[in-house]
Motif scaffolding. Structure first.
Motif, PDB file in Angstrom:
ATOM      1  N   THR A 101       0.872  -1.083   0.039  1.00  0.00           N
ATOM      2  CA  THR A 101      -0.031   0.015   0.065  1.00  0.00           C
ATOM      3  C   THR A 101       0.915   1.227   0.014  1.00  0.00           C
ATOM      4  O   THR A 101       0.457   2.338  -0.659  1.00  0.00           O
ATOM      5  N   ALA A 102       1.717   1.462   0.981  1.00  0.00           N
ATOM      6  CA  ALA A 102       2.705   2.417   0.704  1.00  0.00           C
ATOM      7  C   ALA A 102       3.608   2.703  -0.404  1.00  0.00           C
ATOM      8  O   ALA A 102       3.579   3.939  -1.001  1.00  0.00           O
ATOM      9  N   ASN A 103       3.842   1.424  -1.274  1.00  0.00           N
ATOM     10  CA  ASN A 103       4.337   1.456  -2.501  1.00  0.00           C
ATOM     11  C   ASN A 103       3.443   2.022  -3.510  1.00  0.00           C
ATOM     12  O   ASN A 103       3.652   2.984  -4.218  1.00  0.00           O
ATOM     13  N   GLN A 104       2.197   1.782  -3.625  1.00  0.00           N
ATOM     14  CA  GLN A 104       0.862   2.298  -4.500  1.00  0.00           C
ATOM     15  C   GLN A 104       0.897   3.757  -4.214  1.00  0.00           C
ATOM     16  O   GLN A 104       0.829   4.508  -5.157  1.00  0.00           O
ATOM     17  N   ASN A 105       0.751   4.046  -2.896  1.00  0.00           N
ATOM     18  CA  ASN A 105       0.708   5.398  -2.339  1.00  0.00           C
ATOM     19  C   ASN A 105       1.622   6.409  -2.854  1.00  0.00           C
ATOM     20  O   ASN A 105       1.328   7.573  -3.719  1.00  0.00           O
TER      21      ASN A 105
ATOM     22  N   LEU B 130      13.924  17.907  -3.777  1.00  0.00           N
ATOM     23  CA  LEU B 130      14.697  17.257  -2.998  1.00  0.00           C
ATOM     24  C   LEU B 130      14.093  17.076  -1.515  1.00  0.00           C
ATOM     25  O   LEU B 130      14.215  15.622  -1.264  1.00  0.00           O
ATOM     26  N   MET B 131      13.567  17.920  -1.021  1.00  0.00           N
ATOM     27  CA  MET B 131      12.813  17.769   0.119  1.00  0.00           C
ATOM     28  C   MET B 131      11.701  16.887   0.025  1.00  0.00           C
ATOM     29  O   MET B 131      11.376  15.946   0.939  1.00  0.00           O
ATOM     30  N   TYR B 132      11.043  17.030  -1.183  1.00  0.00           N
ATOM     31  CA  TYR B 132       9.866  16.153  -1.351  1.00  0.00           C
ATOM     32  C   TYR B 132      10.319  14.592  -1.206  1.00  0.00           C
ATOM     33  O   TYR B 132       9.540  13.579  -0.671  1.00  0.00           O
TER      34      TYR B 132
ATOM     35  N   LYS C   1      10.645   9.169   4.261  1.00  0.00           N
ATOM     36  CA  LYS C   1      10.109   9.200   5.471  1.00  0.00           C
ATOM     37  C   LYS C   1       8.727   8.564   5.722  1.00  0.00           C
ATOM     38  O   LYS C   1       8.257   7.876   6.588  1.00  0.00           O
ATOM     39  N   TYR C   2       7.965   9.204   4.864  1.00  0.00           N
ATOM     40  CA  TYR C   2       6.363   8.670   4.737  1.00  0.00           C
ATOM     41  C   TYR C   2       6.451   6.861   4.398  1.00  0.00           C
ATOM     42  O   TYR C   2       5.618   6.257   5.268  1.00  0.00           O
ATOM     43  N   PHE C   3       7.175   6.610   3.623  1.00  0.00           N
ATOM     44  CA  PHE C   3       7.356   5.284   3.208  1.00  0.00           C
ATOM     45  C   PHE C   3       7.550   4.189   4.612  1.00  0.00           C
ATOM     46  O   PHE C   3       6.931   3.426   4.807  1.00  0.00           O
TER      47      PHE C   3
ATOM     48  N   PRO D 101       3.009  12.396   9.535  1.00  0.00           N
ATOM     49  CA  PRO D 101       4.237  13.627   9.438  1.00  0.00           C
ATOM     50  C   PRO D 101       4.655  13.779   8.230  1.00  0.00           C
ATOM     51  O   PRO D 101       4.666  14.854   7.513  1.00  0.00           O
ATOM     52  N   GLY D 102       5.291  12.604   7.382  1.00  0.00           N
ATOM     53  CA  GLY D 102       5.865  12.561   6.175  1.00  0.00           C
ATOM     54  C   GLY D 102       4.564  13.071   5.116  1.00  0.00           C
ATOM     55  O   GLY D 102       5.065  13.912   4.394  1.00  0.00           O
TER      56      GLY D 102
END
Length: 138
Positions: A32-36, A65-67, A73-75, A87-88
């Motif tokens: 799911t994280a990969n798909q997001n 770069l920040m993104y 971090k989100y993943f 937060p990510g």
């Protein structure tokens, strides 16, 4: 590549075979994280290119770069509990908004030059360069 490698590793760890969608809850989280992340990249690339071409390249590159770091971090946060990824996710939304506003400012400047002959490019570049370090504030 990192995200796809994690999905493949988790799939083989859970099933022992090739890539399959059914598996444990850890595989479901990784998948799911990969798909997001995959669904968010076209939007990111569109606003990054527009902001860089129409407004200013340096703040757009910095935000890009920040993104990329924020999506990492989100993943990684999504691999734990879903609340760790919030937060990510919010930080990424703020960066996308910044790039979108840069694009809008570039488009408005183009039309001001075209219709009225007023060029605010220097002012826009100064403002975006001054605001881009504020993206580091969580």
């Amino acid at each position: 590549a990192f995200f796809a490698n994690k999905v493949e590793h988790e799939s083989r760890h859970c099933n022992g075979k090739g890539l399959q969608r059914q598996g444990s809850s850890s595989f479901d989280r990784v998948y799911t994280a990969n798909q997001n992340c995959g669904h968010a990249y076209p939007t990111f690339l569109a606003v990054l290119w527009c902001a860089g071409l129409l407004c200013s390249q340096v703040p757009a590159a910095f935000a890009g770069l920040m993104y990329l770091f924020v999506r990492q971090k989100y993943f990684v946060g999504y691999l734990g509990e879903r609340t760790q990824s919030i937060p990510g996710y919010l930080f990424g939304k703020r960066i996308i908004l910044f790039l979108f506003l840069m694009s809008v400012a570039g488009i408005l400047n183009y039309y001001l030059v075209f219709f009225f002959g007023s060029d605010f490019e220097i002012h826009i570049k100064t403002i975006t360069s001054a605001i881009s370090p504020l993206l580091l504030i969580p």
